[in-house]
Write a protein that holds these residues in place. Structure first.
Motif, mmCIF file in Angstrom:
data_model
loop_
_atom_site.group_PDB
_atom_site.id
_atom_site.type_symbol
_atom_site.label_atom_id
_atom_site.label_comp_id
_atom_site.label_asym_id
_atom_site.label_seq_id
_atom_site.Cartn_x
_atom_site.Cartn_y
_atom_site.Cartn_z
ATOM 1 N N THR A 74 47.543 -26.459 49.532
ATOM 2 C CA THR A 74 47.659 -27.062 48.197
ATOM 3 C C THR A 74 46.399 -26.857 47.364
ATOM 4 N N ASP A 75 45.585 -25.880 47.747
ATOM 5 C CA ASP A 75 44.346 -25.605 47.022
ATOM 6 C C ASP A 75 44.647 -24.699 45.828
ATOM 7 N N PHE A 76 45.357 -25.244 44.841
ATOM 8 C CA PHE A 76 45.757 -24.442 43.683
ATOM 9 C C PHE A 76 45.864 -25.322 42.447
ATOM 10 N N GLU A 77 45.923 -24.654 41.285
ATOM 11 C CA GLU A 77 46.255 -25.289 40.018
ATOM 12 C C GLU A 77 47.396 -24.506 39.394
ATOM 13 N N VAL A 78 48.128 -25.144 38.483
ATOM 14 C CA VAL A 78 49.279 -24.502 37.846
ATOM 15 C C VAL A 78 49.089 -24.534 36.335
ATOM 16 N N LEU A 79 49.194 -23.372 35.706
ATOM 17 C CA LEU A 79 49.127 -23.273 34.252
ATOM 18 C C LEU A 79 50.486 -22.826 33.742
ATOM 19 N N VAL A 80 51.253 -23.775 33.202
ATOM 20 C CA VAL A 80 52.551 -23.450 32.610
ATOM 21 C C VAL A 80 52.281 -23.043 31.163
ATOM 22 N N ASN A 131 42.438 -19.102 30.759
ATOM 23 C CA ASN A 131 42.214 -20.522 31.023
ATOM 24 C C ASN A 131 42.176 -20.858 32.509
ATOM 25 N N ALA A 132 42.441 -19.886 33.352
ATOM 26 C CA ALA A 132 42.467 -20.133 34.790
ATOM 27 C C ALA A 132 41.056 -20.390 35.319
ATOM 28 N N THR A 133 40.932 -21.347 36.217
ATOM 29 C CA THR A 133 39.630 -21.656 36.816
ATOM 30 C C THR A 133 39.556 -21.255 38.280
ATOM 31 N N GLY A 134 40.651 -20.759 38.834
ATOM 32 C CA GLY A 134 40.695 -20.443 40.260
ATOM 33 C C GLY A 134 39.873 -19.225 40.632
ATOM 34 N N GLN A 135 39.588 -19.120 41.936
ATOM 35 C CA GLN A 135 38.910 -17.933 42.450
ATOM 36 C C GLN A 135 39.835 -16.722 42.374
ATOM 37 N N TYR A 136 41.124 -16.962 42.556
ATOM 38 C CA TYR A 136 42.160 -15.932 42.421
ATOM 39 C C TYR A 136 43.204 -16.419 41.426
ATOM 40 N N ILE A 137 43.909 -15.469 40.814
ATOM 41 C CA ILE A 137 44.937 -15.794 39.817
ATOM 42 C C ILE A 137 46.202 -15.009 40.154
ATOM 43 N N THR A 138 47.343 -15.679 40.095
ATOM 44 C CA THR A 138 48.612 -15.009 40.368
ATOM 45 C C THR A 138 49.627 -15.368 39.291
ATOM 46 N N ILE A 139 50.715 -14.599 39.242
ATOM 47 C CA ILE A 139 51.780 -14.802 38.258
ATOM 48 C C ILE A 139 53.025 -15.303 38.979
ATOM 49 N N LEU A 140 53.544 -16.435 38.535
ATOM 50 C CA LEU A 140 54.789 -16.977 39.084
ATOM 51 C C LEU A 140 55.665 -17.362 37.909
ATOM 52 N N ASP A 141 56.579 -16.448 37.547
ATOM 53 C CA ASP A 141 57.408 -16.707 36.376
ATOM 54 C C ASP A 141 58.383 -17.846 36.645
ATOM 55 N N ASP A 142 59.008 -18.344 35.562
ATOM 56 C CA ASP A 142 59.808 -19.566 35.666
ATOM 57 C C ASP A 142 61.159 -19.366 36.332
ATOM 58 N N ASP A 143 61.418 -18.174 36.881
ATOM 59 C CA ASP A 143 62.676 -17.966 37.598
ATOM 60 C C ASP A 143 62.452 -17.384 38.992
ATOM 61 N N ASP A 144 61.226 -17.427 39.492
ATOM 62 C CA ASP A 144 60.921 -16.883 40.811
ATOM 63 C C ASP A 144 60.963 -17.977 41.878
ATOM 64 N N ILE A 145 61.023 -17.556 43.115
ATOM 65 C CA ILE A 145 61.070 -18.484 44.242
ATOM 66 C C ILE A 145 60.007 -18.084 45.255
ATOM 67 N N VAL A 146 59.219 -19.062 45.712
ATOM 68 C CA VAL A 146 58.218 -18.778 46.735
ATOM 69 C C VAL A 146 58.452 -19.684 47.935
ATOM 70 N N GLU A 153 33.993 -27.473 42.430
ATOM 71 C CA GLU A 153 34.332 -26.219 43.080
ATOM 72 C C GLU A 153 35.656 -25.704 42.526
ATOM 73 N N ARG A 154 35.732 -24.408 42.337
ATOM 74 C CA ARG A 154 36.956 -23.812 41.818
ATOM 75 C C ARG A 154 38.093 -23.958 42.826
ATOM 76 N N PRO A 155 39.330 -24.202 42.365
ATOM 77 C CA PRO A 155 40.452 -24.122 43.296
ATOM 78 C C PRO A 155 40.592 -22.691 43.800
ATOM 79 N N PHE A 156 41.221 -22.524 44.938
ATOM 80 C CA PHE A 156 41.379 -21.166 45.451
ATOM 81 C C PHE A 156 42.258 -20.329 44.528
#
Length: 611
Positions: A288-294, A342-357, A257-260
């Protein structure tokens, strides 16, 4: 009974360089044939390719067809041909081995036959065996069911069968590119080349009054615009592909199943401390239903080791969710396209290397998707100003020098977004289909505002579901390298005009509620004209919105506060050109607005405009 002439048969087609027969021969001509080998033409019809293969490729031609008249015609010309009705795998092999009688097959063609065959899988298995045993390429052609004409007619509930063509009434199988490749791959036939037949207006381009086919209708133009990036082969009439047999491509696998959510983090490796903070934020996510593509962009060896070190220092549970992708060349958009691809998730977001969530970042997207799946998901970003600093523990660190600044609205505003971006990338999550099915890409022709361009084009297809919950901090660097400092004002302005012209050239889908708002804006502008210039409210002034923006700049607190700076510029010979609002041209208004809004003084005095 009088025999039919050749011209009376519906499937008697002539060879031409730029039709399906010419394309088949062209593909075969790129293959190094064994001398005096056999070409097997299955479903040969009247043998349109026979003369070309015999005279120009030194091949012995064998035609096989169920139509006795077609076979008789070929035999009358002295060509080897047999009547046969394709059936089971064993029966097929027995027949073909019988007529070959030990001869070697150099190549095989099956032209517009698959769509008529009752036992398609049996035929595919037969072809695969022959190709593998003889090391022979196979050229297959099928009508493309995904041609624009067919798709656009189906939208209007039109399915017009004809005697021949894309919707031949005798067709029992239909094909798109994906289905053809998948069907062949199941039996070990792998595509190695292609030369499709492209026809913009197919035999299904009727009736002309149908709005989805009428050339100038807005509906047709909108549909063409939507399909233009989808790799849909919308103009392909016949798929003409060359295959070679190997092992089957489909093996039993457990579908995971795809990560969210797929999180795309682009980095050039020069901010390891901030990258650590990004990954630390992700370790604290409630969902934690996510993957990270650096995505490492143009990484030096030193920076690659830094990035790998940061990733390896994370806890094992999140390290297992992280993939490092390396990309060289291109601009700021390139790593985003690579990450989304290359993303496999149902949704895709952008989190640059200097952002804070915050810890609720992924969770809020997930909650929004429960009732709004398929829309772009939007939470709220706050801006915070930062500067680089050194500490006793690190040569390079950062510190906040402002509180949270509420620069970005909670509600996505479609109309305002046409003018400027109000959404940092990290407050949005995009449905994967917008990239993987509709083919939208970040525009690699621009070095700035690539996110704004992508957001707007996506929003008018997907729509946006907004939340008023703050989930992240968009860091604004006052000093040091950033997109604001790395690109000069002229580049920003050029990119801005380029993107606006792109929006202006396309048909846009407006969500409900905006018609009333546009009507109210037109009314307000008319009233503004009347009060400010003594003009009749019915005056059709297409530049009124830009005149209003310029007017707001000239009466703003920012403009008044920075008056001394303009005086200094005049002394230095850098006079600011202030247009006469009523008589100024569009170009003059655009130049003034862009220069003012992109100036450092305008950005620095933002806080005074909120009072």
């Amino acid at each position: 009974m009088k025999n039919k002439s050749i011209d009376e048969y519906p499937y008697k087609f002539e060879y031409a360089f730029d039709n399906v027969y010419g394309h088949v021969v062209s593909l075969l001509g790129q293959f190094d044939f064994p001398q005096k080998g056999v070409h097997l033409d299955i479903g040969c019809g009247w043998g349109a390719i026979s003369d070309e293969l015999i005279s120009n490729h030194n091949l012995h031609y064998i035609g096989i067809d169920a139509d006795q008249d077609a076979v008789n015609h070929l035999q009358s010309e002295g060509k080897e041909a047999y009547t046969y009705q394709l059936s089971s795998y064993n029966a097929n092999l027995e027949f073909f081995n019988g007529i070959l009688n030990g001869r070697t097959i150099s190549s095989i063609s099956i032209i517009d036959t698959f769509e008529h065959v009752l036992y398609l899988e049996e035929l595919l298995q037969t072809i695969s065996t022959l190709s593998k045993d003889h090391h022979a390429p196979v050229v297959i052609s099928v009508p493309n069911f995904a041609h624009d004409d067919v798709v656009f007619k189906l939208l209007c509930n039109k399915f017009d069968e004809t005697n021949t063509g894309l919707l031949d009434e005798t067709h029992i199988n239909i094909f798109t590119e994906e289905k053809l490749i998948e069907s062949c791959g199941k039996f070990g036939l792998h595509q190695i080349n292609k030369k499709d037949v492209v026809i913009e207006k197919s035999d299904q381009h009727f009736p002309k009054e149908l709005l989805t086919l009428a050339e100038k209708s807005s509906l047709r133009q909108l549909l063409i615009n939507l399909r233009s990036n989808m790799k849909a082969n919308g103009k392909v009439n016949q798929l003409v592909r060359m295959f070679i047999a190997s092992h089957p491509s489909q093996v039993p696998v457990i579908q995971q199943e795809r990560p969210f959510l797929s999180i795309v983090t682009r980095t050039v490796g020069d901010r390891p401390e901030e990258l650590k903070e990004v990954l630390l934020c992700l370790t604290g996510q409630e969902c934690t239903d996510f993957e990270v593509l650096v995505v490492g962009h143009n990484l030096t060896l030193e920076n690659q080791l830094l990035v790998e070190g940061v990733i390896n220092d994370t806890p094992e549970w999140i390290r297992s969710k992280i993939r490092l992708l390396r990309v060289n060349g291109g601009n700021r958009s390139t790593p985003l396209n690579t990450g989304f691809e290359n993303a496999t998730g149902q949704y895709i977001t952008i989190l640059d290397d200097d952002d804070i969530v915050f810890s609720n970042w992924v969770e809020e997207f997930k909650n929004l998707s429960d009732k709004n799946y398929g829309k772009i998901l939007k939470s709220v970003s706050v801006r915070q100003e930062y500067e680089q600093t050194k500490t006793d523990f690190s040569k390079r660190s950062s510190r906040a020098v402002s509180g949270f600044l509420n620069d970005y609205p909670a509600e996505f505003d479609f109309i305002t977004m046409l003018h400027h971006n109000q959404c940092p990338g990290l407050c949005l999550a995009f449905p994967r289909s917008i990239f993987h099915d509709f083919g939208l890409r970040f525009d690699e022709r621009i070095n700035t505002i690539e996110d704004w361009d992508f957001i707007v084009r996506s929003a008018f297809i997907c729509g946006v579901a907004s939340s008023n919950v703050v989930t992240n901090i968009y860091r604004w660097w006052l000093k040091g390298a950033s997109s604001q400092s790395l690109h000069n004002e002229q580049e920003w302005e050029d990119n801005y005009r380029y993107v606006q012209n792109k929006f202006n050239s396309q048909y846009l889908i407006m969500p409900p509620g905006n018609a009333k708002r546009i009507a109210s804006m037109v009314g307000a502008l008319s009233e503004f004209q009347n009060k400010s210039y003594g003009l009749p409210s019915t005056l059709d002034d297409q530049l009124a919105p830009k005149r209003q923006i310029a007017h707001h700049i000239l009466v703003s607190n920012s403009w008044n506060i920075t008056k001394p700076l303009r005086a200094v510029k005049r002394i230095l010979g850098k006079k600011t050109c202030i247009p006469e609002l009523f008589s100024a041209s569009e170009a003059e208004l655009d130049e003034f607005i862009t220069n003012a809004q992109n100036s450092k003084s305008w950005k620095l005095t933002r806080v005074f405009r909120s009072h």
